[in-house]
Write a protein that holds these residues in place. Sequence first.
Motif, short mmCIF file in Angstrom:
data_model
loop_
_atom_site.label_atom_id
_atom_site.label_comp_id
_atom_site.label_asym_id
_atom_site.label_seq_id
_atom_site.Cartn_x
_atom_site.Cartn_y
_atom_site.Cartn_z
N SER A 1 0.81 -1.22 0.00
CA SER A 1 0.00 0.00 0.00
C SER A 1 0.84 1.27 0.00
O SER A 1 0.31 2.37 0.21
CB SER A 1 -0.95 0.00 1.21
N ASN A 2 2.16 1.13 -0.21
CA ASN A 2 3.08 2.27 -0.31
C ASN A 2 2.97 3.20 0.90
O ASN A 2 2.79 4.42 0.77
CB ASN A 2 2.82 3.06 -1.60
N TRP A 3 3.11 2.60 2.09
CA TRP A 3 3.01 3.40 3.31
C TRP A 3 4.16 4.39 3.46
O TRP A 3 4.07 5.37 4.18
CB TRP A 3 2.94 2.48 4.53
N GLY A 4 5.27 4.13 2.77
CA GLY A 4 6.40 5.04 2.85
C GLY A 4 6.08 6.43 2.32
O GLY A 4 6.70 7.41 2.73
N TYR A 5 5.13 6.51 1.40
CA TYR A 5 4.73 7.80 0.84
C TYR A 5 3.51 8.39 1.56
O TYR A 5 3.23 9.59 1.42
CB TYR A 5 4.40 7.64 -0.65
N ALA A 6 2.82 7.59 2.34
CA ALA A 6 1.51 7.98 2.88
C ALA A 6 1.53 9.25 3.71
O ALA A 6 0.51 9.95 3.83
CB ALA A 6 0.92 6.83 3.70
N TRP A 7 2.68 9.60 4.30
CA TRP A 7 2.75 10.79 5.15
C TRP A 7 2.60 12.08 4.34
O TRP A 7 2.10 13.09 4.84
CB TRP A 7 4.06 10.82 5.94
N VAL A 8 3.02 12.05 3.07
CA VAL A 8 3.00 13.28 2.25
C VAL A 8 1.57 13.79 2.04
O VAL A 8 1.30 14.97 2.27
CB VAL A 8 3.71 13.05 0.90
N PRO A 9 0.61 12.93 1.59
CA PRO A 9 -0.76 13.43 1.42
C PRO A 9 -1.52 13.61 2.72
O PRO A 9 -2.72 13.89 2.70
CB PRO A 9 -1.41 12.35 0.54
N ILE A 10 -0.85 13.45 3.84
CA ILE A 10 -1.44 13.79 5.14
C ILE A 10 -0.87 15.13 5.61
O ILE A 10 -1.60 16.08 5.86
CB ILE A 10 -1.17 12.70 6.20
N VAL A 11 0.46 15.20 5.70
CA VAL A 11 1.12 16.39 6.22
C VAL A 11 0.94 17.59 5.28
O VAL A 11 0.61 18.70 5.73
CB VAL A 11 2.62 16.12 6.45
N GLY A 12 1.13 17.37 3.99
CA GLY A 12 1.01 18.46 3.02
C GLY A 12 -0.36 19.13 3.05
O GLY A 12 -0.46 20.35 3.20
N PRO A 13 -1.44 18.36 2.91
CA PRO A 13 -2.78 18.98 2.95
C PRO A 13 -3.12 19.62 4.29
O PRO A 13 -3.74 20.70 4.31
CB PRO A 13 -3.71 17.80 2.65
N LEU A 14 -2.73 19.01 5.41
CA LEU A 14 -3.05 19.61 6.70
C LEU A 14 -2.34 20.95 6.86
O LEU A 14 -2.94 21.95 7.28
CB LEU A 14 -2.68 18.66 7.84
N PHE A 15 -1.06 20.98 6.51
CA PHE A 15 -0.32 22.24 6.60
C PHE A 15 -0.86 23.25 5.58
O PHE A 15 -1.07 24.43 5.89
CB PHE A 15 1.17 22.00 6.36
N GLY A 16 -1.10 22.77 4.36
CA GLY A 16 -1.59 23.67 3.32
C GLY A 16 -2.96 24.24 3.64
O GLY A 16 -3.24 25.40 3.35
N GLY A 17 -3.83 23.42 4.25
CA GLY A 17 -5.15 23.90 4.60
C GLY A 17 -5.10 25.03 5.61
O GLY A 17 -5.78 26.05 5.47
#
Length: 281
Positions: free
Chosen positions: A207-223
């Motif tokens: 499930s490519n968990w190594g990348y999973a933090w990016v679409p969590i951290v990026g949107p939360l910070f960006g929002g």
Amino acid sequence: MSEFVAEVIGTMILIIFGGGVVAGVVLKDSKAEGSGWVVITIAWGLAVTMAVYAVGAFSGAHINPAVTLGLASVGEFPWEKVPLYIAAQMVGAIIGAFIVFLNYLPHWRRTEDQGAKLAVFSTDPAIHSPFSNLVSETIGTAVLVMGLLFIGANDFTEGLNPLIVGALIIAIGMSLGGATGYAINPARDLGPRIAHAILPIPGKGDSNWGYAWVPIVGPLFGGVYGAVFYKAFFTGDYSPVFWGLSVVMLLILIGAANTELKKGRKKTDHLEENKIVGKTV
């Protein structure tokens, strides 16, 4: 309908239509196979529109933790409701992903490409470069939240707002989404990624968990940054939070640029070495 149920249903609708169009485009032997990026971006925009029409009157149809957090950070939404909304959005995203899986049952077996199967559930960058991917998700979500605040500051004919919001999503997808697949929503990515991990999908891969933090951290910070940026420049509220986050944003941009420049120099040096070796031989 309670706000919790409304956010569950709204986010579920988002994923049914959004994940569903990706499945139709990338899964083997679907009638929509190969229809392309334009179809995907339009359908995601319509997915948001339908979700807002469905539950906007009950919960405001945030359907996105980044929106909920961004609005709360500038006093547009009560902090005590944030955990409830985010929990509901996660539940709705997982349920929506399960429904997409069921709708395309015969196609999972026909599809050999593990990446295509994962793409139905979660995002993956076109070029894997975590710093740059983080920048892309941050920018896309900041534009999303600013856009929602822009829309909210205008008067529209009753019932037209959801269509305008859908158009915003289409614009973001077509203009900024090519880098990472524009998650711009942690629940949209994490919920279905969890579903991908636990569903019995034939030959699915990891499930490519190594990348999973990016679409969590990026949107939360960006929002959050999009919301405080709007408040700063459009209402004159230059808060300490705005200045602090601006420094963080600058550091992220410098880090991304520095990383890409180093990669560019390494590539150039490698090409020069090959030229020298070629001349020597």
